[in-house]
Enzyme design. Sequence first.
Site, mmCIF file in Angstrom:
data_model
loop_
_atom_site.group_PDB
_atom_site.id
_atom_site.type_symbol
_atom_site.label_atom_id
_atom_site.label_comp_id
_atom_site.label_asym_id
_atom_site.label_seq_id
_atom_site.Cartn_x
_atom_site.Cartn_y
_atom_site.Cartn_z
ATOM 1 N N ASP A 451 0.805 -1.235 0.030
ATOM 2 C CA ASP A 451 0.051 0.002 -0.010
ATOM 3 C C ASP A 451 0.849 1.210 -0.123
ATOM 4 O OD1 ASP A 451 -2.313 1.477 0.170
ATOM 5 O OD2 ASP A 451 -3.184 0.681 1.817
ATOM 6 N N ASP A 510 -10.894 1.829 -3.319
ATOM 7 C CA ASP A 510 -11.539 1.187 -2.098
ATOM 8 C C ASP A 510 -12.836 1.199 -2.138
ATOM 9 O OD1 ASP A 510 -9.009 1.092 -0.980
ATOM 10 O OD2 ASP A 510 -9.331 2.664 0.523
HETATM 11 C C1 DGJ Z 1 -5.769 1.773 1.968
HETATM 12 C C2 DGJ Z 1 -6.310 0.648 1.136
HETATM 13 O O1 DGJ Z 1 -6.535 0.997 -0.297
HETATM 14 C C3 DGJ Z 1 -7.224 -0.020 1.854
HETATM 15 O O2 DGJ Z 1 -7.731 -1.111 0.951
HETATM 16 C C4 DGJ Z 1 -6.637 -0.567 3.056
HETATM 17 O O3 DGJ Z 1 -5.868 -1.613 2.639
HETATM 18 C C5 DGJ Z 1 -6.248 0.355 4.027
HETATM 19 N N1 DGJ Z 1 -5.399 1.348 2.984
HETATM 20 C C6 DGJ Z 1 -5.626 0.102 5.129
HETATM 21 O O4 DGJ Z 1 -4.962 1.193 5.737
#
Ligand code: DGJ
Length: 707
Positions: A451, A510
Amino acid sequence: MSERWDFVRLDGEKATLVVALEKGGAADLVYLGARLPGREDLSALAAAQGRGRHESQPDAPPVPGLLPEPKAGWMGSPAVALTAIEDGAPIALATDFRVTSWEAEETRLAIRSADPRLGLECVQTWTLSAGDVVRARTALSSTHQRPFWVDRLSALALPVPPRFTHVTTFSGRWAHEIQQTRRALGAEGLAQGSAHGKPGFGGNWLILDGPDTGEALSAHLAWSGDFDTRIECDRPGNSDGRAILQMAPRLTPGEIALAPGDTYETPEAVFTIAPDRKVLAHNWHRHVRAERLATGSPGAPRKVHVNSWDALGVNLSEPALIALAEAAAEVGAERFVLDDGWFAGRRSTATSLGDWFVSRDVFPNGLTPLIDQVHALGMDFGLWVEPEMVSPESDLYRAHPDWCLHSESDERPTMRGQLVLDLARPEVREAVFAQLDALLNEHAIAYLKWDHNRDLFPVGHRHAQTMGSYALIDRVRAAHPEVDIEGCAEGGGRIDYALLERCHRVWPSDNNDAAERVRIMQAWSQFLPLEVLGNHVGPSPNPITGRTLDMDFRAKVALFGHMGIEADPRAMSEAERKTLAAHIALYKDWRALLHSGDLWRLDHPDPHIFAQMVVGGPRALAIAAQTQFSPQFDAAPLRLAGLDPSASYRVTLPAPWPARASLYLDQPERWREGLTLSGEALMRQGLALPLTHPETTWLIALERCEP
Ligand code: DGJ
């Protein structure tokens, strides 16, 4: 174009590119379009495009061509912008590159140009590769006695054929990625870029087309840092009717210094041309499949994920995770991904980035008991990390407060409570690598969700930061080649072909709300094949949009991608779990096709119906999803694509059917048996399906009948 020009022709599968070159002069584009007959006379082709001097031009009209420079009266941006220090003051160097030689092979052209006065050589390499995609790079070398700085070096400068009069660009925000805007290319041209240290939520592709032909030209900078894309036009308001597209990495002034003997090479820009936008997507998909994806377990079936984020957030405990794993395995999950919250003191998203060791509070016996349990349930195990970041509240930061990006003033502005590690520094990369390496050595981890949740600021070296990220990912990959890596940046904030070379898949958003996700998936899938686009069944109500959605709709939408679950099956009703399990079984049956076939976007007069189909060999699968309430009682028939018009296909609607919509189906028993129709009828007339109500999705399966 005078007789001094030589011509080089590169032929792809369906495209031809012709470049004119003049020793001691310039290189220019003569033709870019559908494949020309082998006998085409290239000098006649050039003559047919040639223009005499008009009244309002320099006496020797400039040829910006493939390396635009301000010399001779070109008023746009230079492809090469350099600064030197003279008498203590910065001055812009005026370059004068002339073609010195070129190497032409069947599908590759390398053009050398030199500016002997400044001691510079520029090599532009264009390679026509899978999917009729041209990979273009520029390398600049210096033998100049004094150092100078590269402010800008275009990976690609492409004169845009005048029939491309419109441009489509993409922008986005968190949870609402890749929104598209199409407009006429006016005299103002296009200036687009990013400044966040990554391409951003719109990616950095663009598409050019014309009002009537359908033909499309698309370009992208394969670079995970900031980009600078320009189209400078002197059409229609100015004199010459010319437009030049340039793509470059955005550099921090003073960052790239060239000492005598040094070379700076740009990242790659890529472009492709196709008769329409549907075939354009095929070109990009072929390119990705043949030349970008090489990591982890290429070719293996893409496992159904269950990810803990939307189910548990950072409120983790070993029993809760095991319960989630059990419930997910029951509905068919094959990979358990432990998201954020598993490490050090990370009990909220405000702390502990940089401390990549297992939290003893959450896992008193370490991660192994959970991993063993996941394996016993028949799944493999994946883990979330955010290695490019550090929290002020972490052991790493306390030990090395100067390892983050910061300015002279020593301020530490945070975003999401975190700072960015300075990955240009080898010792920082080493320390992060050592932690990840230990984690992967000590645990059976098949997958990393990598991430990146923050913009890069303050940053004095954009280029080196991106190169540092690549060096870190590449080192992890080299040490653990069997580990699949997912690229994620608050969802789809960093998606590009250079990252994809290092990843197994990306996280497009997300936003798991299926009514939003269909649009997001369709938009990314213009450039990326379905197998690299994670697509999960989210909870209802959705935590981001608050929308409540039927499981049938959520599950069908998630099937068209790399399917997963981002919800807690224990919070679902028995009926929902059954529906989910049935769709996971369908995904397993169809994934080989979905992840290798040709994706066709299906047009429908209702803009709220998102429809696509994948055709491969004798099988095809289509999806049609209605997200709003149709203005008509009976939605227009869905016309299919990509079929053999003369072949017959058995058409069925894979169960489970959307409950309410199936009440409106005429002769359901005929659909259950399957209808046999020609490709011609399916593509011309289509299928009249009940698609009136929001949250209705149909899957349509086709099997080619033996003649
Ligand atoms: C942002 C990501 O896009 C989410 O899917 C998740 O992993 C969060 N970060 C976790 O902090």
